[in-house]
Design a protein around this motif. Structure first.
Motif, PDB file in Angstrom:
ATOM      1  N   SER A   1       0.764  -1.260   0.078  1.00  0.00           N
ATOM      2  CA  SER A   1      -0.181   0.041   0.007  1.00  0.00           C
ATOM      3  C   SER A   1       0.898   1.415   0.106  1.00  0.00           C
ATOM      4  CB  SER A   1      -1.032  -0.067   1.107  1.00  0.00           C
ATOM      5  OG  SER A   1      -1.730  -1.055   1.233  1.00  0.00           O
ATOM      6  N   MET A   2       1.942   1.270   0.763  1.00  0.00           N
ATOM      7  CA  MET A   2       2.856   2.422   0.873  1.00  0.00           C
ATOM      8  C   MET A   2       3.556   2.530  -0.664  1.00  0.00           C
ATOM      9  SD  MET A   2       5.938   3.157   3.737  1.00  0.00           S
ATOM     10  CE  MET A   2       6.818   4.436   3.595  1.00  0.00           C
ATOM     11  N   ALA A   3       3.807   1.489  -1.285  1.00  0.00           N
ATOM     12  CA  ALA A   3       4.427   1.700  -2.601  1.00  0.00           C
ATOM     13  C   ALA A   3       3.704   2.135  -3.590  1.00  0.00           C
ATOM     14  CB  ALA A   3       4.850   0.320  -2.857  1.00  0.00           C
ATOM     15  N   PHE A   4       2.325   1.664  -3.501  1.00  0.00           N
ATOM     16  CA  PHE A   4       1.251   2.212  -4.437  1.00  0.00           C
ATOM     17  C   PHE A   4       1.141   3.590  -4.060  1.00  0.00           C
ATOM     18  CE2 PHE A   4       0.505  -2.289  -5.519  1.00  0.00           C
ATOM     19  CZ  PHE A   4       0.571  -2.323  -6.612  1.00  0.00           C
ATOM     20  N   ASP A   5       1.201   4.199  -2.949  1.00  0.00           N
ATOM     21  CA  ASP A   5       0.787   5.544  -2.496  1.00  0.00           C
ATOM     22  C   ASP A   5       2.050   6.326  -3.029  1.00  0.00           C
ATOM     23  OD1 ASP A   5      -1.462   4.701  -1.153  1.00  0.00           O
ATOM     24  OD2 ASP A   5      -0.538   4.944   0.695  1.00  0.00           O
ATOM     25  N   LEU A   6       3.216   5.847  -3.241  1.00  0.00           N
ATOM     26  CA  LEU A   6       4.400   6.573  -3.752  1.00  0.00           C
ATOM     27  C   LEU A   6       4.330   6.747  -5.205  1.00  0.00           C
ATOM     28  CD1 LEU A   6       7.355   5.287  -1.272  1.00  0.00           C
ATOM     29  CD2 LEU A   6       6.157   7.418  -1.207  1.00  0.00           C
TER      30      LEU A   6
ATOM     31  N   ASN B   1      -6.120  -7.706  -2.001  1.00  0.00           N
ATOM     32  CA  ASN B   1      -6.952  -6.691  -2.085  1.00  0.00           C
ATOM     33  C   ASN B   1      -6.222  -5.535  -2.399  1.00  0.00           C
ATOM     34  OD1 ASN B   1      -9.215  -7.908  -1.015  1.00  0.00           O
ATOM     35  ND2 ASN B   1      -8.890  -7.724   1.082  1.00  0.00           N
ATOM     36  N   VAL B   2      -4.973  -5.425  -1.901  1.00  0.00           N
ATOM     37  CA  VAL B   2      -4.049  -4.295  -2.454  1.00  0.00           C
ATOM     38  C   VAL B   2      -3.940  -4.291  -3.917  1.00  0.00           C
ATOM     39  CG1 VAL B   2      -1.740  -3.226  -2.267  1.00  0.00           C
ATOM     40  CG2 VAL B   2      -2.780  -4.307  -0.317  1.00  0.00           C
ATOM     41  N   PHE B   3      -3.823  -5.436  -4.629  1.00  0.00           N
ATOM     42  CA  PHE B   3      -3.508  -5.395  -6.022  1.00  0.00           C
ATOM     43  C   PHE B   3      -4.978  -5.285  -6.725  1.00  0.00           C
ATOM     44  CE2 PHE B   3       0.044  -8.317  -4.878  1.00  0.00           C
ATOM     45  CZ  PHE B   3       1.155  -7.415  -4.995  1.00  0.00           C
ATOM     46  N   GLN B   4      -5.890  -5.683  -6.153  1.00  0.00           N
ATOM     47  CA  GLN B   4      -7.319  -5.493  -6.904  1.00  0.00           C
ATOM     48  C   GLN B   4      -7.593  -3.860  -6.824  1.00  0.00           C
ATOM     49  OE1 GLN B   4     -10.138  -8.064  -4.788  1.00  0.00           O
ATOM     50  NE2 GLN B   4     -10.606  -9.009  -6.727  1.00  0.00           N
ATOM     51  N   THR B   5      -7.432  -3.289  -5.628  1.00  0.00           N
ATOM     52  CA  THR B   5      -7.854  -1.883  -5.651  1.00  0.00           C
ATOM     53  C   THR B   5      -6.873  -0.783  -6.206  1.00  0.00           C
ATOM     54  OG1 THR B   5      -6.933  -1.889  -3.309  1.00  0.00           O
ATOM     55  CG2 THR B   5      -9.253  -2.562  -3.698  1.00  0.00           C
ATOM     56  N   ARG B   6      -5.425  -1.117  -6.296  1.00  0.00           N
ATOM     57  CA  ARG B   6      -4.599  -0.382  -6.640  1.00  0.00           C
ATOM     58  C   ARG B   6      -3.891  -0.760  -7.827  1.00  0.00           C
ATOM     59  NH1 ARG B   6      -2.688   2.368  -2.034  1.00  0.00           N
ATOM     60  NH2 ARG B   6      -2.309   3.977  -3.424  1.00  0.00           N
ATOM     61  N   ASN B   7      -3.984  -1.688  -8.501  1.00  0.00           N
ATOM     62  CA  ASN B   7      -3.372  -2.145  -9.714  1.00  0.00           C
ATOM     63  C   ASN B   7      -4.059  -2.580 -10.941  1.00  0.00           C
ATOM     64  OD1 ASN B   7      -0.781  -1.935 -11.046  1.00  0.00           O
ATOM     65  ND2 ASN B   7      -0.442  -4.218 -10.748  1.00  0.00           N
TER      66      ASN B   7
ATOM     67  N   PRO C   1      -5.067  -1.096 -16.897  1.00  0.00           N
ATOM     68  CA  PRO C   1      -5.062  -2.265 -16.091  1.00  0.00           C
ATOM     69  C   PRO C   1      -3.573  -2.737 -15.922  1.00  0.00           C
ATOM     70  CG  PRO C   1      -6.829  -2.629 -17.543  1.00  0.00           C
ATOM     71  CD  PRO C   1      -6.008  -1.425 -17.941  1.00  0.00           C
ATOM     72  N   ILE C   2      -3.189  -2.943 -14.641  1.00  0.00           N
ATOM     73  CA  ILE C   2      -1.814  -3.642 -14.212  1.00  0.00           C
ATOM     74  C   ILE C   2      -0.679  -2.699 -14.830  1.00  0.00           C
ATOM     75  CG2 ILE C   2      -0.466  -5.475 -14.060  1.00  0.00           C
ATOM     76  CD1 ILE C   2      -2.955  -7.420 -14.459  1.00  0.00           C
ATOM     77  N   GLU C   3      -0.637  -1.198 -14.607  1.00  0.00           N
ATOM     78  CA  GLU C   3       0.352  -0.538 -15.081  1.00  0.00           C
ATOM     79  C   GLU C   3       1.810  -0.798 -14.192  1.00  0.00           C
ATOM     80  OE1 GLU C   3      -0.377   3.559 -15.168  1.00  0.00           O
ATOM     81  OE2 GLU C   3      -1.684   3.473 -16.798  1.00  0.00           O
ATOM     82  N   THR C   4       1.382  -1.363 -13.071  1.00  0.00           N
ATOM     83  CA  THR C   4       2.644  -1.391 -12.008  1.00  0.00           C
ATOM     84  C   THR C   4       2.971  -2.858 -12.230  1.00  0.00           C
ATOM     85  OG1 THR C   4       2.123   0.346 -10.779  1.00  0.00           O
ATOM     86  CG2 THR C   4       3.615  -1.277  -9.968  1.00  0.00           C
ATOM     87  N   ARG C   5       4.243  -3.281 -12.686  1.00  0.00           N
ATOM     88  CA  ARG C   5       4.623  -4.615 -12.686  1.00  0.00           C
ATOM     89  C   ARG C   5       5.446  -5.132 -11.258  1.00  0.00           C
ATOM     90  NH1 ARG C   5       5.227  -6.517 -18.125  1.00  0.00           N
ATOM     91  NH2 ARG C   5       5.190  -4.753 -19.517  1.00  0.00           N
ATOM     92  N   VAL C   6       5.316  -6.129 -10.799  1.00  0.00           N
ATOM     93  CA  VAL C   6       5.879  -6.578  -9.543  1.00  0.00           C
ATOM     94  C   VAL C   6       6.748  -7.830  -9.835  1.00  0.00           C
ATOM     95  CG1 VAL C   6       5.116  -7.462  -7.403  1.00  0.00           C
ATOM     96  CG2 VAL C   6       3.715  -6.239  -8.358  1.00  0.00           C
ATOM     97  N   PHE C   7       7.921  -7.643  -9.358  1.00  0.00           N
ATOM     98  CA  PHE C   7       9.165  -8.637  -9.453  1.00  0.00           C
ATOM     99  C   PHE C   7       9.356  -8.945  -8.007  1.00  0.00           C
ATOM    100  CE2 PHE C   7       9.278  -5.909 -13.107  1.00  0.00           C
ATOM    101  CZ  PHE C   7       9.703  -6.663 -13.997  1.00  0.00           C
ATOM    102  N   THR C   8       9.565 -10.247  -7.941  1.00  0.00           N
ATOM    103  CA  THR C   8       9.818 -10.967  -6.648  1.00  0.00           C
ATOM    104  C   THR C   8      10.937 -11.674  -6.650  1.00  0.00           C
ATOM    105  OG1 THR C   8       8.245 -12.744  -6.920  1.00  0.00           O
ATOM    106  CG2 THR C   8       7.228 -10.833  -5.748  1.00  0.00           C
ATOM    107  N   TYR C   9      11.838 -11.743  -5.636  1.00  0.00           N
ATOM    108  CA  TYR C   9      13.028 -12.398  -5.210  1.00  0.00           C
ATOM    109  C   TYR C   9      12.993 -13.011  -4.261  1.00  0.00           C
ATOM    110  CZ  TYR C   9      14.427  -9.317  -9.280  1.00  0.00           C
ATOM    111  OH  TYR C   9      14.725  -8.708 -10.278  1.00  0.00           O
ATOM    112  N   MET C  10      12.889 -14.524  -4.090  1.00  0.00           N
ATOM    113  CA  MET C  10      12.855 -15.508  -2.960  1.00  0.00           C
ATOM    114  C   MET C  10      14.283 -15.762  -2.419  1.00  0.00           C
ATOM    115  SD  MET C  10      10.225 -17.188  -1.383  1.00  0.00           S
ATOM    116  CE  MET C  10       9.974 -18.691  -0.389  1.00  0.00           C
ATOM    117  N   ILE C  11      14.436 -15.341  -1.406  1.00  0.00           N
ATOM    118  CA  ILE C  11      16.056 -15.431  -0.749  1.00  0.00           C
ATOM    119  C   ILE C  11      15.967 -16.727   0.130  1.00  0.00           C
ATOM    120  CG2 ILE C  11      17.418 -14.202   0.586  1.00  0.00           C
ATOM    121  CD1 ILE C  11      16.616 -12.956  -2.162  1.00  0.00           C
ATOM    122  N   GLY C  12      17.160 -17.542   0.043  1.00  0.00           N
ATOM    123  CA  GLY C  12      17.367 -18.582   0.965  1.00  0.00           C
ATOM    124  C   GLY C  12      17.450 -19.960   0.201  1.00  0.00           C
TER     125      GLY C  12
END
Length: 1415
Positions: free
Chosen positions: A419-424, A500-506, A517-528
């Motif tokens: 939520s903070m990231a989408f706000d920014l 809910n965050v992705f539904q309402t913000r992206n 729709p879906i202007e913000t891409r999300v990249f995830t890095y699983m560590i360990g």
């Protein structure tokens, strides 16, 4: 009563002894002194006898300086110029048209490079499509063939150096391997022919039988025939072949690499064809998404300096040019998990992952980093509002914070962090839409198709006229690219999908900050290593057009991070638009450096134990480059081939090439050209200084225009910089406006030892299409003479023949400019040879056909005319006759004076430097050192850019009419270096060895300017509004300094019983100094007078004889030094005693003052502070951490060891043989402030006293002399046992540790008189100071020393966060509807999780749990 007695006692103690502790008394806080000035004894003014003697000295000095100037020879040189006056054309030019013409030529050159890029893109894409059409069997056979025969690997090739010149690079010459017996289409063992996609016969060949290789990679060891090519910076290359580089982390013979090497070989001929069509091209290359890097011309791989183990960390896929070419600018939010599970190795991997992501960003991107646990917060305290530009400094700040501010605890709340990231991101998009350089709120105009009407576009994406604009005075936020939006999550797992965050913000646009729709891409890095359930993490990426990666070890980071680049390239590929990107400037030695390599050499103090000449020679040639790149795309057409990004192609362009389209010879003296990009960063500028000696600077890629054009009213560094004309010019150029403006600026020269404040006029124009090249070109010119152009008529053949004969002499030097064709001159070798070729062509064909440019031909004609003038002058020096055209002797009396002067052996050289770039030297003394004149030429290779040339033109113009006529002379110093053989004895056997020692010889250089005017025989007097006088050249003589001093100035002020005489130049540097019997002050020549006469210099500034110019250097270099305490027990004990004594005395002072204030009236002081509020007693202020390091200018350190005033090392009592371990080895960029001094005092400007006028020297002296009285307080004398260290801290002589300062000695006040006189017709002044030499050593010094700007935390943060005005890139692709329909790797098959699916999953979990419990 007791109280009174105690008070009187303390008062008596203070009156008796307090004055000895005056310095400590003044340090008492909150005390103001009503009368704190020290009363100095007044010095008596100079006596009449002394004044008369000084006047006589001024008369004598004027005559002697006039006698050594060869004034009559100056006059003859002007007369010879006048004989050719009819051939010169002096016209006023339209500078607006000139800059537009230069911009047009530059744009044409750039467009040719764009054509080369487009050719490479086309060939690469066609080659890949042919390869993609082959079946699996053919590919396997091709890979097997390549495995047997290999390719030209730049890391494995064996160099064979040849000396022959390639006459035609398009011809097939000696191959890099032996003749091959097998064709690439030969039949393999199974009988199936290989259907190769390339004609790569030469590359896929081995010098040995492949079946007999000792190991697989021996197949890559092939011969490469190379030769040095000036066009490629002197590198040894093969221009008929390209070579291939593969990162160390990738196996060089895996099938993917072999197949890419095979189909990409078709580029080899494309590289050569491009070079034949545009010989100005240099390095051309292709970087494949597989990691293969093909570069032309072929060469052995250059490992970074210091990489002795040849680790080779270079990967073309993470180079700045590649990333910018394959994706549009980005707004990036990095979320780093700081929960309790992210400890140990996981934390290390996570931090390294974030750093690697930062490495992939550039100045076109914006970034923010958030750490999250139960709550989310910014990782850096400086950047707490919005995004910040991803500059080098900001990325370094983020790295520091990530490494120091991550404390793992609690659990991770992904919803709050997202939520903070989408706000920014939303706020940043809204902010950028309100700025004047934002076109539309939603950026939809980039994505609309041509078949849409204006009304449809307006309805789909409203224009920014409907948005809320910034009101006047409201701060404007430039904290977004307005393009790609990305969230990158670094974590070891998630317990929630944050649906809910992705539904309402992206997922659904709000038509304010998002419109797709879906202007913000999300990249995830699983560590360990321990991979838990990645379904939530993977789903976040797959459901938001992103990418999921598992990073288990530190070695996996680079490979996994860079995989996000093809994902961001999807919209570009699907629109099939090859966006052109340009890099900032970079040094050619950095072309093959890995992105994480720090751009500095390690600093070692012991490296400075060398001469100044050696130090400067350690600096490699500064060859600045810029690169242009485009993506290579494979738009998805079917489900068979999911590769949409093939890589990127690029071309390097030497900055010098672009500069040559705005050449110095067309601009004239004091004029220059510069170029900036859409960020306001310099592409080239005469004050862009990327190196300091052998050290490359950190921030030279991002030097802004207002960092080199310093307004004259900028007294100190403040941020943001105050509004100025320069900032208006910068903004116009960023917006590609064409205009002209004037500004008064400070210009430094002579290694930043001198300064002048001048009015300049700036003209600027855009280079054309912003999408092709985001550059603007500007020129700066000084008026009035800068607006005039000098041309000449086409010379006759006879003149050309004379010029050719004259230039064959060894005493002529030609500026290193590109005259007509850079490639032709490259093949010849140097500019002088190419110029001779043009002259021969002119003689033989009556024209210069090989030089098609009108301006270049005009330069050659001008050079011919000036060489002809030089030959006539040479004839006059020998015979008194200029040539067969003028058989009558020219000025016989001047020739007689010249011959008489020549017989005196102190006249070594005379020279003439012209505006066309030619400098001719004449040796007048048989034993003159020719090596020294060569060194003088090396130090001043291009005549009108030389420091002495610019100083002379400026001085003669500034000092008025008579001096423009040739009466004004400028005096300067030059140091020549000689290697003298030395014989050393060895032991008792009387054996000797021969070595060489370096010695220097000082020369006095006297120059005067040659001004011409077309309208009259003699240069006209300058009047208001008149600017017809134009500088043509500078004439000078070189005299050995010691001989001149001994013959003419040895008795300077010799009859004075006391006092010292100095002769200084217009910047305060000592030229001559009186040397009483028994003293030798030769070492003080060239030093700043403030080092000896600090109070005097302050008084001269106060009297406006000198101006103190406050300079700011935005390109400074600093080192960090750790603060240490004295290690020796003796020093520690002394320090303790000194501290205790100071403490006791301060206590006594405080008590005495307190009692006296309460009891009696004492008018000398008043307390400024009242008693503290009782309610504030318990308040505690957090103390800042103790300072552990101090910054010092590297220039100061160099001046301490390598004396810039002379070429021989001045040890200054130091004998340093090892490194100081308190000095940090890595320099850093810093802003430095320092003062320089310049005198514009003209003094007497009329004619000198003679028998032809009634002027007396008393009249001259009244206008030409200033008298004064100054006072100083003596300070402690420095001894060799107590030297200042490199940083101004006291040293005990055995180490550089900081010691506790001693109690200052008793101050001693002294007053003395002085006189300063301007020496007429020169840039010199004579100063007489009436005190003994010891006084100058005891008075405070005024030393020109750089001081790094220290920022408070808030100031530093404000500076980092402030984004200067910039123009965003013209094209942006960040979404495409086809992404939802095309099958992409990894995340393409992910099913979006909905509320319905979530409910079903919950039901299934409940059923399975109930079944498990029941059983």
């Amino acid at each position: 009563m007791e109280r009174w007695i105690i008070s009187i006692l303390f008062l008596f103690i203070y009156i008796k002894y307090g004055h000895t502790q005056g310095s400590a008394f003044r340090d008492i806080p909150n005390v103001s002194f009503t009368n704190s000035s020290i009363q100095f004894p007044t010095a008596s003014p100079l006596s009449a006898k002394t004044n008369q003697y000084i006047r006589d000295q001024l008369v004598l000095l004027t005559e002697r300086f006039q006698s050594i100037t060869l004034h009559s020879t100056d006059r003859v040189m002007r007369q010879i110029y006048m004989q050719s006056l009819n051939t010169f054309i002096i016209e006023k030019r339209n500078l607006t048209e000139l800059v537009m013409e230069m911009a047009n030529y530059t744009n044409r050159a750039i467009m040719k490079k764009l054509e080369a890029i487009r050719t490479l893109v086309t060939i690469t894409e066609q080659s890949y499509r042919r390869f993609a059409e082959t079946d699996e069997k053919t590919r396997n056979a091709t890979a097997q063939y390549m495995l047997q025969h290999g390719y030209l690997s730049s890391k494995d090739v064996l160099n064979v150096t040849i000396n022959s010149t390639y006459e035609n690079s398009s011809l097939t010459i000696t191959t890099t391997e032996a003749s091959i017996s097998d064709d690439i289409n030969k039949t393999v063992t199974n009988g199936t022919p290989i259907q190769s996609t390339t004609t790569n016969k030469n590359e896929a060949t081995s010098t040995e039988t492949s079946n007999e290789q000792e190991n697989d990679e021996d197949v890559l060891k092939k011969k490469l025939f190379i030769q040095a090519k000036k066009h490629f910076g002197g590198a040894f290359v093969n221009i008929t072949h390209s070579t291939v580089h593969v990162p160390t982390v990738i196996y060089s013979l895996n099938q993917e690499i072999l197949l890419t090497a095979n189909w990409s070989y078709n580029l080899n001929q494309a590289f050569i064809d491009n070079y034949n069509l545009d010989p100005e091209l240099t390095w051309q290359y292709f970087c494949s998404q597989t990691g293969l890097y093909r570069v032309w011309p072929g060469h052995k791989w250059d490992y970074p300096e210091g990489d002795e183990e040849k680790l080779d960390l270079f990967d073309c896929r993470v180079q700045n040019w590649y990333i910018r070419a394959t994706s549009s600018p980005r707004d990036v939010i990095i979320l780093i998990d700081a929960s309790g599970s992210m400890t140990g190795l996981k934390k290390s991997i996570a931090i390294q992952t974030v750093e690697t992501i930062l490495d992939t960003l550039s100045d076109d991107d914006f970034v923010q980093i958030i750490k999250f646990q139960e709550n989310a917060e910014f990782v850096d305290d400086c950047f707490r509002h919005g995004l910040v530009q991803a500059t080098v400094e900001n990325r370094h700040k983020f790295r520091t914070s990530v490494n120091s501010r991550i404390v793992t605890e609690n659990i991770a709340n992904f919803s709050k962090a997202l939520s903070m990231a989408f706000d920014l991101l939303d706020q940043a998009r809204i902010n950028i839409s309100r700025t004047e350089n934002a076109r539309l709120i939603c950026q939809c105009h980039y994505l609309t198709t041509d078949n849409q009407t204006e009304a449809q576009r307006e309805a789909f994406c409203p224009s920014d006229s409907n948005g809320k604009k910034y009101s006047e005075g409201e701060p404007i936020f430039l904290d977004s690219t307005g393009c790609n939006k990305m969230i990158m999550i670094v974590t070891d797992g998630a317990t929630e999908p944050a649906l809910n965050v992705f539904q309402t913000r992206n997922w659904y646009p709000n038509n304010e900050s998002t419109c797709h729709p879906i202007e913000t891409r999300v990249f995830t890095y699983m560590i360990g290593r321990e991979l838990g359930d990645p379904k939530h993490i993977e789903w976040m990426s797959c459901a938001n057009k992103g990418y999921y990666a598992h990073v288990s070890t530190l070695e996996d980071i680079q490979e996994n991070v860079e995989d996000y680049i093809p994902v961001t390239a999807r919209p570009i590929a699907m629109y099939n638009d090859h966006v052109t990107v340009w890099s900032s400037v970079f040094l050619d030695v950095e072309r093959t450096l890995p992105i994480k390599t720090y751009k500095w050499f390690p600093f070692k103090l012991s490296d400075l134990s060398m001469s100044m000449d050696e130090f400067k020679n350690r600096s490699k040639p500064v060859n600045l480059m810029i690169s242009i790149a485009q993506p290579v795309l494979n738009p998805p057409q079917d489900k068979k081939d999911m590769t949409i990004l093939l890589g990127a192609v690029g071309v390097d362009i030497p900055v010098k090439l672009l500069q040559e389209f705005s050449p110095k010879y067309r601009l004239g003296v004091h004029a220059y050209s510069f170029m900036i990009n859409h960020n306001g960063y310099l592409m080239f500028h005469p004050d862009l200084r990327p190196v300091l000696g052998p050290y490359r600077k950190q921030n030279y890629h991002s030097i802004d225009l207002d960092m080199v054009e310093i307004p004259d009213n900028l007294m100190r560094f403040v941020h943001p910089l105050p509004p100025s004309k320069i900032q208006e010019i910068r903004k116009d150029m960023v917006l590609s406006n064409e205009d002209q403006k004037s500004a008064r600026v400070k210009k430094h020269f002579d290694d930043m030892r001198r300064v002048e404040q001048v009015e300049q006029r700036y003209y600027y124009a855009t280079l054309g299409d912003k999408e092709s090249n985001p550059f603007s070109l500007g020129i700066a010119v000084r008026f009035p003479y800068g607006e005039f152009e000098i041309q000449t008529t086409e010379p006759e053949t006879e003149k050309v023949q004379i010029a050719l004969r004259f230039i064959l002499q060894r005493n002529v030097r030609i500026a290193d400019w590109i005259y007509c064709n850079s490639t032709a001159e490259d093949n010849i070798g140097d500019t002088e040879e190419s110029f001779r070729r043009y002259l021969k062509e002119k003689i033989e064909t009556k024209d210069i056909v090989s030089c098609p440019y009108k301006a270049s031909k005009q330069l050659i004609y001008m050079m011919v005319e000036e060489l002809y003038i030089m030959s006539k002058f040479e004839n006059w020096t020998k015979t008194g006759i200029t040539g067969f055209e003028n058989p009558i002797p020219l000025d016989s009396s001047a020739h007689a004076d010249f011959k008489e002067y020549q017989h005196e052996n102190h006249l070594h050289w005379i020279f003439l430097a012209t505006r066309s770039g030619i400098t001719a030297y004449w040796q007048l003394y048989n034993f003159a050192n020719e090596e020294h004149i060569r060194q003088f030429g090396d130090a001043n290779p291009n005549s009108i850019e030389a420091s002495y040339y610019e100083r002379t033109i400026n001085s003669t113009f500034m000092y008025g009419d008579d001096h423009i006529s040739g009466d004004h002379h400028v005096y300067s110093l030059f140091y020549g270096i000689s290697n003298v053989p030395v014989t050393n004895s060895q032991g008792n056997d009387a054996s000797t060895t021969q070595t060489t020692a370096t010695k220097s010889q000082m020369y006095l250089v006297i120059t005067t300017a040659i001004w011409m005017n077309k309208t009259s025989y003699r240069p006209s007097k300058r009047t208001k509004g008149s600017g017809q006088n134009v500088p043509f050249g500078v004439f000078g003589v070189m005299l050995p300094y010691k001989i001149v001093r001994s013959r003419h100035f040895s008795n300077l002020c010799s009859k004075m019983d006391t006092g010292i005489c100095y002769i200084i130049d217009e910047n305060g540097y000592i030229m001559f100094i009186s040397q009483p019997e028994g003293t030798d002050r030769t070492e003080d020549i060239g030093k700043f007078i403030g080092e000896f006469e600090g109070p005097l210099m302050h008084d001269l500034v106060a009297k406006k004889i000198f101006s103190e110019v406050k300079m700011v250097d935005f390109q400074g270099v600093c080192l960090q030094r750790k603060l240490r305490f004295e290690k020796s027990s003796g020093g520690l004990f002394r320090g303790i005693l000194q501290t205790i004594s100071i403490m006791i005395w301060n206590i006594i002072n405080h008590i005495a003052m307190f009692l006296v204030r309460d009891i009696t009236f004492w008018p000398q002081w008043t307390y400024a502070a009242k008693k503290a509020n009782i309610g504030n007693k318990n308040l505690t202020v957090e103390e800042p951490p103790p300072k552990t390091h101090v910054r010092e200018s590297l220039s100061n350190i160099l001046l301490t060891h390598v004396d810039f005033r002379r070429p021989i090392l001045d040890y200054k009592g130091h004998n340093i043989t090892k490194d100081d371990d308190s000095i940090e080895r890595v320099p850093e960029s810093c802003i430095e402030q320092f003062n320089l001094y310049v005198s514009t005092w003209k003094g007497w400007q009329g004619p000198l006293p003679s028998t032809h006028n009634s002027i007396t020297w008393e009249q001259v002296e009244r206008e030409n002399s200033v008298h004064g009285t100054i006072s100083c307080t003596h300070v402690a004398k420095e001894t060799s046992e107590n030297l200042d260290d490199l940083y101004g801290n006291q040293s005990n002589g055995t180490n550089f540790s900081t010691t506790i300062p001693t109690t200052p000695p008793l101050p001693t006040a002294e007053s003395f008189s002085y006189s300063i006189s301007k020496i007429p017709k020169s840039n010199l002044m004579m100063i007489y100071v009436n005190h003994p030499k010891e006084t100058s050593q005891l008075c405070p010094k005024l030393i020109i020393k750089r001081k790094p700007v220290e920022f408070s935390r808030d100031e530093w943060c404000t500076r980092l966060k402030t984004t200067p005005f910039r123009e965003r890139p013209q094209k942006c692709y960040f979404v495409h509807d086809g992404e939802n329909k095309t099958l992409f790797s990894k995340c393409s098959n992910a099913i979006r999780l909905t509320n319905h699916n979530l409910l079903i999953n919950i039901i299934w979990i409940f059923i399975l749990s109930f079944h498990y419990i029941r059983n």
